[in-house]
Write a protein that holds these residues in place. Structure first.
Motif, PDB file in Angstrom:
ATOM      1  N   LYS A   2       0.834  -1.203   0.000  1.00 34.85           N
ATOM      2  CA  LYS A   2       0.000   0.000   0.000  1.00 34.85           C
ATOM      3  C   LYS A   2       0.867   1.251   0.000  1.00 34.85           C
ATOM      4  O   LYS A   2       1.977   1.252   0.534  1.00 34.85           O
ATOM      5  CB  LYS A   2      -0.884   0.039   1.247  1.00 34.85           C
ATOM      6  N   VAL A   4       0.368   5.076   1.408  1.00 37.55           N
ATOM      7  CA  VAL A   4      -0.508   5.829   2.299  1.00 37.55           C
ATOM      8  C   VAL A   4       0.022   7.253   2.441  1.00 37.55           C
ATOM      9  O   VAL A   4       1.194   7.473   2.757  1.00 37.55           O
ATOM     10  CB  VAL A   4      -0.586   5.160   3.689  1.00 37.55           C
ATOM     11  N   VAL A   9      -5.108   5.611   2.103  1.00 38.31           N
ATOM     12  CA  VAL A   9      -4.514   4.713   1.122  1.00 38.31           C
ATOM     13  C   VAL A   9      -4.772   5.308  -0.260  1.00 38.31           C
ATOM     14  O   VAL A   9      -5.919   5.496  -0.659  1.00 38.31           O
ATOM     15  CB  VAL A   9      -5.108   3.288   1.214  1.00 38.31           C
ATOM     16  N   GLU A  12      -2.822   0.675  -4.010  1.00 33.36           N
ATOM     17  CA  GLU A  12      -2.685  -0.662  -3.434  1.00 33.36           C
ATOM     18  C   GLU A  12      -2.506  -1.647  -4.583  1.00 33.36           C
ATOM     19  O   GLU A  12      -3.250  -1.610  -5.559  1.00 33.36           O
ATOM     20  CB  GLU A  12      -3.922  -1.008  -2.623  1.00 33.36           C
TER      21      GLU A  12
END
Length: 100
Positions: A2, A4, A9, A12
């Protein structure tokens, strides 16, 4: 894996879809949440990857300048060195947390 930013987020992808280059994980552009990236005018050319396209990321109405970059038209030396096409991938700045 992921990506972030500011607790959100923004991308992904499966580890198998990522490309490691010089300490950065390059995510497929398709893994980035829609509407997050905005093209930036920041210029940069890597001697072996080519001309970079920078992107700012917009999260919760806040713009994070040059939070990502990619090489939409990489040089042949990038293909030779990596054995992969990186044109559809982007990496993230240190402000973006990348991990499992």
């Amino acid at each position: 894996m992921k990506a972030v930013l500011a607790g959100t987020v923004i991308a992904e992808a499966d580890d198998s879809d990522l490309i490691p280059i010089e300490g950065n994980w390059y995510f497929p552009l398709s893994s980035v949440k829609e509407g997050v990236l905005v093209e930036s005018p920041t210029p940069y050319t890597c001697p072996w990857k080519g001309e970079a396209q920078y992107y700012s990321a917009v999260v919760d109405g806040e713009t994070h300048v040059d939070a990502a970059w990619g090489y939409p038209n990489p040089y042949a030396t990038a293909f030779e060195r990596l054995g992969k096409d990186i044109s559809g991938h982007i990496a993230f700045s240190p402000d973006v947390e990348v991990g499992p």
